[in-house]
Design a protein around this motif. Structure first.
Motif, PDB file in Angstrom:
ATOM      1  N   PRO A  81     -10.183   5.469   4.058  1.00  0.00           N
ATOM      2  CA  PRO A  81     -11.712   5.794   3.592  1.00  0.00           C
ATOM      3  C   PRO A  81     -11.697   5.002   2.541  1.00  0.00           C
ATOM      4  O   PRO A  81     -12.620   4.322   2.410  1.00  0.00           O
ATOM      5  CB  PRO A  81     -11.662   7.277   3.283  1.00  0.00           C
ATOM      6  N   GLU A  82     -10.878   4.911   1.511  1.00  0.00           N
ATOM      7  CA  GLU A  82     -10.870   4.011   0.312  1.00  0.00           C
ATOM      8  C   GLU A  82     -10.762   2.611   0.666  1.00  0.00           C
ATOM      9  O   GLU A  82     -11.333   1.714   0.138  1.00  0.00           O
ATOM     10  CB  GLU A  82      -9.771   4.485  -0.870  1.00  0.00           C
ATOM     11  N   LEU A  83      -9.996   2.284   1.634  1.00  0.00           N
ATOM     12  CA  LEU A  83      -9.864   0.797   1.851  1.00  0.00           C
ATOM     13  C   LEU A  83     -11.201   0.427   2.608  1.00  0.00           C
ATOM     14  O   LEU A  83     -11.807  -0.805   2.298  1.00  0.00           O
ATOM     15  CB  LEU A  83      -8.925   0.611   3.159  1.00  0.00           C
ATOM     16  N   PRO A  85       0.052  -1.686  -7.073  1.00  0.00           N
ATOM     17  CA  PRO A  85      -1.252  -2.207  -7.510  1.00  0.00           C
ATOM     18  C   PRO A  85      -2.567  -1.312  -7.644  1.00  0.00           C
ATOM     19  O   PRO A  85      -2.432  -0.081  -7.234  1.00  0.00           O
ATOM     20  CB  PRO A  85      -1.499  -3.062  -6.187  1.00  0.00           C
ATOM     21  N   ASP A  86      -3.319  -1.581  -8.453  1.00  0.00           N
ATOM     22  CA  ASP A  86      -4.501  -0.904  -9.300  1.00  0.00           C
ATOM     23  C   ASP A  86      -5.442  -1.003  -7.917  1.00  0.00           C
ATOM     24  O   ASP A  86      -6.441  -0.295  -8.008  1.00  0.00           O
ATOM     25  CB  ASP A  86      -4.849  -1.154 -10.499  1.00  0.00           C
ATOM     26  N   VAL A  87      -5.512  -2.127  -7.370  1.00  0.00           N
ATOM     27  CA  VAL A  87      -6.568  -2.448  -6.520  1.00  0.00           C
ATOM     28  C   VAL A  87      -5.840  -2.869  -5.161  1.00  0.00           C
ATOM     29  O   VAL A  87      -4.596  -3.425  -5.375  1.00  0.00           O
ATOM     30  CB  VAL A  87      -7.606  -3.436  -7.028  1.00  0.00           C
ATOM     31  N   PRO A  88      -6.326  -2.753  -3.975  1.00  0.00           N
ATOM     32  CA  PRO A  88      -5.541  -3.146  -2.891  1.00  0.00           C
ATOM     33  C   PRO A  88      -5.524  -4.739  -2.685  1.00  0.00           C
ATOM     34  O   PRO A  88      -6.436  -5.531  -2.673  1.00  0.00           O
ATOM     35  CB  PRO A  88      -6.307  -2.552  -1.713  1.00  0.00           C
ATOM     36  N   PRO A  89      -4.406  -5.078  -2.416  1.00  0.00           N
ATOM     37  CA  PRO A  89      -4.107  -6.735  -2.311  1.00  0.00           C
ATOM     38  C   PRO A  89      -4.542  -7.124  -0.675  1.00  0.00           C
ATOM     39  O   PRO A  89      -4.210  -6.402   0.012  1.00  0.00           O
ATOM     40  CB  PRO A  89      -2.676  -6.932  -2.396  1.00  0.00           C
ATOM     41  N   VAL A  90      -5.535  -7.730  -0.648  1.00  0.00           N
ATOM     42  CA  VAL A  90      -6.149  -7.929   0.614  1.00  0.00           C
ATOM     43  C   VAL A  90      -6.002  -9.370   1.384  1.00  0.00           C
ATOM     44  O   VAL A  90      -6.307 -10.434   0.498  1.00  0.00           O
ATOM     45  CB  VAL A  90      -7.851  -7.860   0.694  1.00  0.00           C
ATOM     46  N   ASN A 104       0.757  -1.360  -0.005  1.00  0.00           N
ATOM     47  CA  ASN A 104      -0.125   0.031  -0.047  1.00  0.00           C
ATOM     48  C   ASN A 104       0.735   1.164   0.015  1.00  0.00           C
ATOM     49  O   ASN A 104       0.107   2.302   0.108  1.00  0.00           O
ATOM     50  CB  ASN A 104      -1.106   0.138   1.205  1.00  0.00           C
ATOM     51  N   TYR A 105       2.162   1.083  -0.238  1.00  0.00           N
ATOM     52  CA  TYR A 105       3.075   2.178  -0.163  1.00  0.00           C
ATOM     53  C   TYR A 105       3.891   2.024  -1.645  1.00  0.00           C
ATOM     54  O   TYR A 105       4.623   0.840  -1.546  1.00  0.00           O
ATOM     55  CB  TYR A 105       3.966   2.492   0.970  1.00  0.00           C
ATOM     56  N   ARG A 106       3.948   2.775  -2.472  1.00  0.00           N
ATOM     57  CA  ARG A 106       4.805   2.626  -3.652  1.00  0.00           C
ATOM     58  C   ARG A 106       6.194   2.328  -3.461  1.00  0.00           C
ATOM     59  O   ARG A 106       6.662   1.353  -4.188  1.00  0.00           O
ATOM     60  CB  ARG A 106       4.547   3.970  -4.472  1.00  0.00           C
ATOM     61  N   GLU A 107       6.746   3.154  -2.376  1.00  0.00           N
ATOM     62  CA  GLU A 107       8.291   2.538  -2.231  1.00  0.00           C
ATOM     63  C   GLU A 107       8.596   1.124  -1.737  1.00  0.00           C
ATOM     64  O   GLU A 107       9.523   0.270  -2.102  1.00  0.00           O
ATOM     65  CB  GLU A 107       9.000   3.640  -1.425  1.00  0.00           C
ATOM     66  N   HIS A 108       7.391   0.669  -0.771  1.00  0.00           N
ATOM     67  CA  HIS A 108       7.460  -0.665  -0.397  1.00  0.00           C
ATOM     68  C   HIS A 108       7.163  -1.856  -1.665  1.00  0.00           C
ATOM     69  O   HIS A 108       7.825  -2.780  -1.558  1.00  0.00           O
ATOM     70  CB  HIS A 108       6.349  -0.900   0.765  1.00  0.00           C
TER      71      HIS A 108
END
Length: 289
Positions: free
Chosen positions: A222-224, A94-99, A81-85
């Protein structure tokens, strides 16, 4: 408002004192912290009228605090959920959150000692959001109103188990006993100057390993809430481990992992600090050796 678990009981924290919610409310609220989310709005209204310095039942003793939430119905984890990670992990953002999920048996307190099952355990400091009311198909613009509060958390990960097999075993690799320290208390969003921009840091024995800000999340809190609740109804007391910034051990060259005899410290600005001593678990070794 800040609420916590002291000696297993629900307490409201005010400065250096605590209020036992069950005793102060004459039994209106259960002493069990995990039952408070079903009546969260009532508790916050009552606390605003009755909790204060004159109601203190005792001093705040950090070492007496346990995990604010131990029996959530669901624990959601968010990957990359962080680009550098994502970059240090060698994948595109990712384009959608990996859950994924962490099983709730891994949850531990802010000062719990954690047993390392192997020499491949990694650190991941994270903001943890706690759901405060039933959430189903929640619009993003209303999502913060469904969040009871936030905590500091560690998404500890045994990387060999996590990445073994024909498909990754995220849930197992991240759910050893003690692999979900949280706390030291739950902070309601109104206490935060900017709930969408909090500094989070992680260190071992004084050496800073991660230093990021939640404003850099790809998917905000909020988006999550909106995205998860569009698929899976969320229940009061559910947790979202919202992802970690860069600096994890697996992404280093060479890779680094946690060692027994050290102390892992995780801090989130305006929220609090976890301090977890690390020891070798039974049969400490790298799996497969």
């Amino acid at each position: 408002m800040r609420i916590g678990r002291a000696h297993g009981r629900l307490v409201i924290i005010d400065g250096d004192g605590v209020v036992d919610a069950a005793a102060a409310s004459n039994g209106e609220f259960s002493a069990d912290p995990d039952r408070v989310f079903a009546v969260w709005d009532r508790l916050t209204e009552w606390a605003g009228r009755h909790a204060g310095p004159g109601a203190h039942a005792g001093p705040l003793v950090p070492g007496e605090l346990g995990a604010p939430v131990l029996a959530p119905s669901q624990v959601f984890g968010i990957g990359l959920n962080y680009r550098e990670h994502a970059a240090e992990s060698g994948v595109d953002a990712p384009d959608v959150p990996p859950v994924f999920t962490k099983f709730r048996s891994c949850l531990a307190g802010p000062y719990a000692t954690v047993e390392l099952p192997s020499d491949r355990v990694d650190w991941e400091v994270e903001l943890v959001a706690v759901i405060g009311r039933p959430a189903e198909r929640v619009p993003e613009e209303k999502a913060w109103s469904y969040v009871a509060g936030v905590m500091a958390g560690q998404d500890l990960s045994e990387r060999t188990v996590q990445l073994a097999g024909p498909v990754p075993q995220f849930s197992l690799g991240k759910s050893f006993p003690g692999f979900g320290p949280t706390g030291p208390w739950l902070v309601t969003p109104d206490e935060l100057a900017d709930r969408d921009d909090l500094r989070l840091r992680c260190s071992v024995d004084g050496r800073v390993l991660q230093d990021g800000r939640t404003r850099d999340m790809i998917f905000s809190v909020p988006e999550l809430v909106a995205r998860i609740s569009a698929v899976c109804p969320m229940l009061p007391g559910d947790l979202i481990f919202t992802g970690t910034p860069s600096g994890v051990g697996m992404g280093r060259k060479p890779p680094e992992f946690l060692r027994p005899g050290t102390t892992l410290v995780s801090t989130i600005e305006g929220v609090g600090e976890l301090r977890n001593a690390l020891i070798a678990g039974p049969g400490f070794s790298q799996p497969g050796r």
